[in-house]
Design an enzyme around this catalytic site. Structure first.
Site, PDB file in Angstrom:
ATOM      1  CB  ALA A 241      -6.966  13.260 -42.529  1.00  0.00           C
ATOM      2  CE  LYS A 242      -1.275   6.652 -42.255  1.00  0.00           C
ATOM      3  NZ  LYS A 242      -0.755   6.327 -40.941  1.00  0.00           N
ATOM      4  NE  ARG A 243      -5.730  15.986 -46.304  1.00  0.00           N
ATOM      5  CZ  ARG A 243      -6.886  15.377 -46.110  1.00  0.00           C
ATOM      6  NH1 ARG A 243      -6.973  14.064 -46.273  1.00  0.00           N
ATOM      7  NH2 ARG A 243      -7.957  16.058 -45.743  1.00  0.00           N
TER       8      ARG A 243
END
Ligand code: GLU
Length: 308
Positions: A241-243
């Protein structure tokens, strides 16, 4: 593994919900390699009936081109194809294969799974409503989804990487309560109508595939050849994911890495020493795809030489 020349097509069908991350790019490269090394066309379809972020589709196409993926013909958008989905639904409805479902998500979660149905499957609450009961629900103003009246509990498929696979089929949603045709229907209609005979995508979609193959059979359409490839996971084993750090092409560019560096990292994760998709195409062997997911460390996935 069958890699004989063919005249069909493979495809990549991103949802334009944001930037493609390295896992998406890796899957796209694999889908492209499978198609290009078997003489197939390669099509790009934007699954834009759900989760659309303005401008995301254009960014995704730019990133795919930047890493050396090319495609045949115009990019197709599902939002331009609604009439096709309506026709397929009408065919199923005419065959008595559909029913209105008034259940809310919460009601479905709370209902026990049907005694002989697959785990987590829709329990069939609305399947046997009488006309009067249905009219009463409608009068309450509850929006109805349209479900398939399935007559099997499971269905077999063959996958190039997973072999024989049998998975659950329930009374899946064909059209959501908000009127939008559901993914499991649209993917079947589109792949068949576009001449796609090879579907390469992330293995998170393997459990949905028997539903899609069953639907194809009901619609009189040939199911494609499937290859569900391992996902890219973060250090905790969760979906990327982006994080998780520098996971997109633009993140990598900001670190000083070029699209070729990204292709090289993806190639390395597949066991190849290559810096371009053209080079990869020369050496690609589907039998060598690692069975395990690619695990990425939290941040700064890789840095240009010389950086600490
Ligand atoms: N749009 C779907 C996704 O991004 C793709 C599904 C497919 O390849 O069939 O998950």
């Amino acid at each position: 593994m069958p890699t004989s020349p063919s005249t069909g097509a493979g495809r990549y069908a991103p949802s334009p919900s944001g930037e493609l991350h390295l896992g998406n790019l890796r899957t796209a490269i694999l889908a492209w390699l499978f198609a290009r090394t078997t003489g197939r066309d390669f099509l790009l379809r934007i699954d834009d009936l759900d989760r659309v972020r303005p401008g995301a589709a254009e960014l995704q196409l730019d990133d795919l081109a930047a890493i050396g993926i090319d495609w045949d013909g115009p990019v197709v958008r599902q939002s331009d194809r609604l009439a096709r989905y309506d026709r397929a639904i009408a065919t199923l409805a005419a065959a008595g294969r559909t029913y209105d479902c008034f259940c809310t998500r919460r009601e479905i979660q709370q209902a026990a799974t049907a005694p002989h149905g697959p785990m987590g499957a829709y329990p069939g609450t609305c399947r046997h409503l009488s006309d009067a009961e249905r009219a009463a629900k409608r009068a309450e103003g509850r929006p109805a989804a349209l479900r398939l009246r399935a007559d099997v509990d499971d269905y077999p498929i063959t996958d190039l990487l997973h072999g024989e696979y049998r998975g659950a089929v329930d009374d899946l949603v064909l059209r959501r309560g908000d009127g939008i045709p559901a993914y499991n229907l649209t993917v079947v209609v589109d792949d068949a109508e576009q001449g796609v005979d090879q579907v390469v995508r992330g293995d998170d979609l393997l459990p949905s595939t028997p539903r899609q193959a069953y639907l194809a059979e009901l619609l009189g359409l040939a199911a494609p050849q499937y290859a569900h490839v391992p996902l890219v996971l973060n250090a905790e084993g969760k979906r990327l994911a982006k994080r998780d750090g520098a996971v997109s092409l633009s993140d990598q560019r900001a670190l000083g890495n070029t699209p070729e560096d990204v292709v090289a990292a993806i190639a390395d994760s597949l066991g190849y020493d290559a810096r371009t998709t053209t080079e990869l195409r020369e050496v690609f062997d589907p039998a060598r795809i690692p069975a395990k997911p690619w695990i990425l460390e939290p941040i700064g996935l890789f840095r240009p030489e010389g950086c600490p």
